[in-house]
Design an enzyme around this catalytic site. Structure first.
Site, PDB file in Angstrom:
ATOM      1  N   GLU A 578      62.050  46.108  44.081  1.00 33.29           N
ATOM      2  CA  GLU A 578      61.675  44.745  44.434  1.00 33.29           C
ATOM      3  C   GLU A 578      62.833  44.087  45.171  1.00 33.29           C
ATOM      4  OE1 GLU A 578      60.897  42.994  40.661  1.00 33.29           O
ATOM      5  OE2 GLU A 578      58.870  43.828  40.494  1.00 33.29           O
ATOM      6  N   VAL A 579      62.519  43.004  45.892  1.00 32.08           N
ATOM      7  CA  VAL A 579      63.540  42.180  46.546  1.00 32.08           C
ATOM      8  C   VAL A 579      63.420  40.768  45.998  1.00 32.08           C
ATOM      9  CG1 VAL A 579      64.391  41.246  48.711  1.00 32.08           C
ATOM     10  CG2 VAL A 579      63.514  43.566  48.642  1.00 32.08           C
ATOM     11  N   ASP A 719      60.754  49.391  62.467  1.00 30.97           N
ATOM     12  CA  ASP A 719      59.832  48.294  62.147  1.00 30.97           C
ATOM     13  C   ASP A 719      60.388  46.981  62.684  1.00 30.97           C
ATOM     14  OD1 ASP A 719      57.632  46.992  61.198  1.00 30.97           O
ATOM     15  OD2 ASP A 719      58.285  46.927  59.119  1.00 30.97           O
TER      16      ASP A 719
END
Length: 864
Positions: A578-579, A719
């Site tokens: 997670e961030v 990306d």
């Protein structure tokens, strides 16, 4: 201490078994039995049949056993609308259906009949039928173009039904035949309808925000009755109700909401009807809590129960803890005290001006959705028993099954305890090994993979040659094993193995070589491997990033004290981590320097964590990402500040830019005409939402500068987009990529055949079709990013094309017959910038695209 850790593991296992009560449309995509045979012949019926050999029972997708003519064919179509002819499937119980598949009749070359278009009707009780339509009101679904290929269509929104009818729409003179399959999972809530007041309209700063239930399939008057809709579609609303998970929908779309001005009693009354009497454990309600805009979670819920004709007098009353700090949307669990009922009436009391719901789910007994299972391949084996079907519902009233489940849980917990103890012993042994040995092992393994992969491509290159048929693209480039033609890519098969809340594995040749048996690494995740073009051929090999990245004495970052990190908000979530947005107390003193644009203490930082249950490959990738980011030093690259790797979970701490990502920042601006640029800059200094063309080009210059630095290290980003660029003070732009997606941008990614979630609208044609990611493909993505900047991100790239059409357009780039579609010139973009720079980034030949050094120089000249 060990006993406490074991008890924590047991708690989280039991918690995971209970929280997944609501259906997940991204995982609920199992074939329901037309192909595999779980749906019996007697449950398949039709309005008519052309002959006995084309009866309804032959309408099974991908199944042609020689019995009959291989499909259902109705009698000659009597009406163009096809409203009388149908193929009906009885699923015997309510199902949540997310996908349908159709096919024509082949019959070993003897038939060529198929349905070009069709409609769907469905029913939950067999008497009240509803016509399906998409979120924009369209009822007709595009079907087959030949008799061979299977065409899969996502049902957006999904439907909850027991009976489903396929109704071909065609010219009355044409004979049609169909084979079909349904995909989804069993609807275990048992909810057959809910009744609520119609949603209201909010006017927020001149913006119309509609909170109506736009997909409700029951009666609509002042109250919505006898139907289901957005509260059961499996889509949870975002923290900010002005944004939606569904691209191009109006503000407020994900929520059903009401203003307390229309309810003098101070509450909204909802009634939920179920298929039979159930023993209810809890109800989960997803609420918005953006109190800065007047929307807050409910103050109190009073729930009444009914098993017969009258409501019971004593309700269950629940008052949630009021959260006055975090504005994030969340699920609120309302305990229902194991009350028995076939209907529940709940009164939700306002605690502010607005109350917004996006999802409601119920737990009754052990009826939870089994979304943790690995999805099956297309179709079930024909010998699969009902008990082996992952969508099969366990009867929670069966005492023997309940006892068996409890025994199994106890056995699993004992096994987990043994594994934990054994793992702790091994960890103590492994702690004695130095990290340098680990690095040498990884380097050796990568070298072996490099030689193997180079050999694989050499063999592919030596085998190609000759001409190809019209149905296959000419082999101009050496193809890796996962090359896909657009017509294949468009078939989104229902075999998903990962959550959509993270960016999926890459389909590049690189990912194939590095994945191993544990799965490919995250797409767009910064790791130690990059693609480099060989000097002597057009093949690509895997090489380590320049050895100067490994050189030097600063191979590891300093350890930051964990207790000085304070959680503020979750920014993203992936398969393995997670961030979070956190406050770091004393970071300035820890670094012995001042972070640009941030002088306050504590300092806002982004913290990426790796889950403790991540596998060895994920841990190695995480450590490699720390290793490479620790050496990236550029004013336009987000900086790694510190790490926390002494204990689990592993963490890396990076800069956080106070103005958020560039996409949302640009969306809030409006463009000033060129003649008034001086005035626009003055208004910008005063804090007004105004942007000049020169300011936008200045942002693009910063991104080009950062990419020039990365390309000098042979580092492929993969990306690049405005959503992955962050904005600081004075419009400072820094390139970032946490390897994870935010729900806000889920619509920017497209799932291909269950293997990958790819940002196809930013990707070069060779990345989509050939799986090749290079600096040249990053240049392509930069051209799209520049287009985003100059349009202020007001629309998605290729917004007029569907995802399938975007993929087909890559095929036109490959054919190079002048039929490819380019992004249009933004209104404020000079012809020179569009023709000489933007279009050059999208050249078919990757070698003819400019380098980031050339791009940076050209943009600087345009500012002069």
């Amino acid at each position: 201490m060990e006993a406490r850790q074991i008890s924590h593991h047991v708690f989280f296992i039991l918690l995971a078994a209970t929280v997944r009560s609501q259906v997940n449309p991204e995982m609920c995509r199992y074939p329901l039995g037309m192909t595999g045979g779980q749906i019996e012949d007697e449950d398949i019926s039709a309005s008519s049949q052309w002959s006995e050999s084309t009866a309804a029972r032959f309408g099974r997708l991908d199944l042609d056993n020689g019995d009959g003519d291989g499909a259902w064919c109705p009698d000659i179509m009597s009406e163009p609308d096809g409203l009388k002819e149908y193929l009906q499937v009885d699923l015997r119980s309510l199902h949540f259906i997310t996908l349908v598949g159709t096919q024509g009749r082949h019959a070993d070359g003897m038939g060529n009949e198929f349905a070009q278009r069709y409609r769907i009707k469905y029913s939950r009780d067999g008497s009240n039928w509803v016509g399906w339509h998409d979120r924009k009101g369209r009822q007709v679904i595009e079907g087959n173009r030949n008799a061979y290929d299977v065409v899969l269509k996502d049902l957006e929104p999904p439907i909850i039904a027991r009976f489903v009818r396929f109704m071909p729409v065609t010219d009355h003179s044409m004979i049609v035949c169909m084979r079909v399959e349904l995909y989804g999972c069993e609807w275990l809530d048992g909810l057959v309808s809910y009744s609520i007041p119609d949603g209201h309209q909010m006017i927020y700063r001149g913006l119309d925000v509609y909170f109506n239930d736009s997909v409700y399939d029951g009666a609509s008057a002042e109250r919505l009755t006898k139907g289901l809709g957005q509260l059961t579609d499996g889509t949870w609303g975002l923290d900010d109700f002005l944004h939606s998970h569904i691209y191009s929908m109006w503000p407020g779309y994900d929520y059903v909401g009401w203003s307390n001005k229309s309810f003098p009693k101070g509450y909204v009354e909802t009634i939920f009807e179920f298929d039979h009497v159930r023993n209810f454990t809890s109800m989960k309600v997803h609420c918005n809590n953006m109190f800065s805009r007047g929307a807050r979670m409910f103050r109190q819920a009073s729930c009444y129960f009914r098993s017969g004709s009258d409501w019971e007098a004593d309700p269950v009353i629940f008052r949630p803890t009021v959260d006055r700090q975090n504005q994030g949307a969340r699920f609120i669990t309302v305990p229902l005290g194991d009350r028995t009922a076939s209907a529940i009436k709940c009164r939700f009391h306002f605690s502010d001006l607005w109350m917004l719901f996006s999802e409601v789910a119920f737990q009754s007994g052990s009826a939870v959705y089994n979304t943790s299972l690995t999805p099956r391949k297309s179709g079930h084996p024909t010998n699969t028993l009902p008990g082996d079907d992952p969508t099969h519902k366990v009867d929670d009233s069966n005492t023997r099954i309940l006892i068996g489940c409890l025994v199994a849980i106890i056995a699993i917990l004992l096994a987990i305890i043994v594994i934990i103890l054994w793992r702790q012993v091994w960890q103590k042994m492994l702690e004695k090994a130095s990290r340098r040995i680990l690095d040498d092992e990884l380097t050796a393994r990568l070298a072996v993979q490099t030689r193997a992969f180079s050999s694989h491509h050499s063999s592919l290159s030596s085998e190609e040659g000759g001409s190809t048929s019209n149905s296959t693209y000419e082999r101009i480039f050496p193809l890796c094993a996962d090359y896909q033609e657009p017509s294949r890519l468009i078939r989104k098969l229902p075999e998903f193995a990962q959550s959509t809340e993270h960016l999926g594995p890459s389909t590049s040749c690189r990912a194939l070589a590095t994945s191993g048996s544990d799965g490919a690494p995250h797409y767009a995740e910064a790791d130690i491997i990059s693609l480099q073009e060989s000097m002597d051929s057009s093949t690509y090999s895997i090489t380590a990033v320049s050895m100067n990245l490994f050189a030097g004495t600063d191979s590891s970052m300093r350890e930051f004290p964990r207790h000085k990190l304070t959680f503020k908000e979750k920014l993203g979530e992936g398969q393995f981590g997670e961030v979070h947005l956190c406050e770091a107390e004393g970071m300035q003193d820890f670094l012995d320097e001042s972070i640009e644009g941030n002088n306050e203490s504590p300092l806002l930082v982004a913290v990426k964590t790796l889950r403790e249950d991540a596998n060895k490959n994920a841990r190695n990738d995480f450590l490699k990402e720390i290793r490479i980011m620790s050496r990236l030093r550029d004013p336009n690259i987000v900086r790694l500040l510190a790490v926390c790797v002494d204990t689990d979970p592993l963490c890396m701490i990076t800069e956080y830019m106070e103005n958020g990502d560039l996409n949302q920042f640009l969306c809030s601006l409006r463009l000033k005409e060129a003649a008034d640029e001086d005035k626009a800059e003055e208004e910008e200094k005063e804090g007004n939402s105004m942007a000049s063309y020169s300011k936008l080009i200045g942002m693009a210059v910063q991104i080009a500068s950062g990419m020039k630095y990365l390309s000098s290290l042979n580092f492929v980003h993969r990306d690049l987009a405005t959503r992955n660029c962050l904005v600081g003070k004075n419009h400072t732009i820094k390139i970032a990529d946490f390897g994870m997606s935010r729900n806000l941008y889920r619509g920017d990614y497209y799932r291909i055949q269950g293997r990958a979630v790819l940002p196809i609208r930013w990707m070069s044609w060779e990345s989509i079709l050939l799986g090749k990611f290079t600096m040249a493909s990053d240049v392509w993505a930069f051209g799209v990013t520049l287009w985003e900047i100059l349009t202020l991100c007001k629309e998605q790239p290729y917004s007029q094309l569907s995802d399938e059409q975007v993929i087909e357009n890559t095929g036109e780039f490959f054919r190079d017959q002048g039929k490819q579609v380019y992004l249009p010139k933004p209104p404020c973009c000079p012809d020179g910038v569009y023709n000489d720079l933007m279009l050059s980034c999208w050249r078919r030949n990757a070698k003819q695209r400019p380098s980031f050094h050339d791009i940076h120089t050209q943009l600087m000249e345009s500012l002069a």
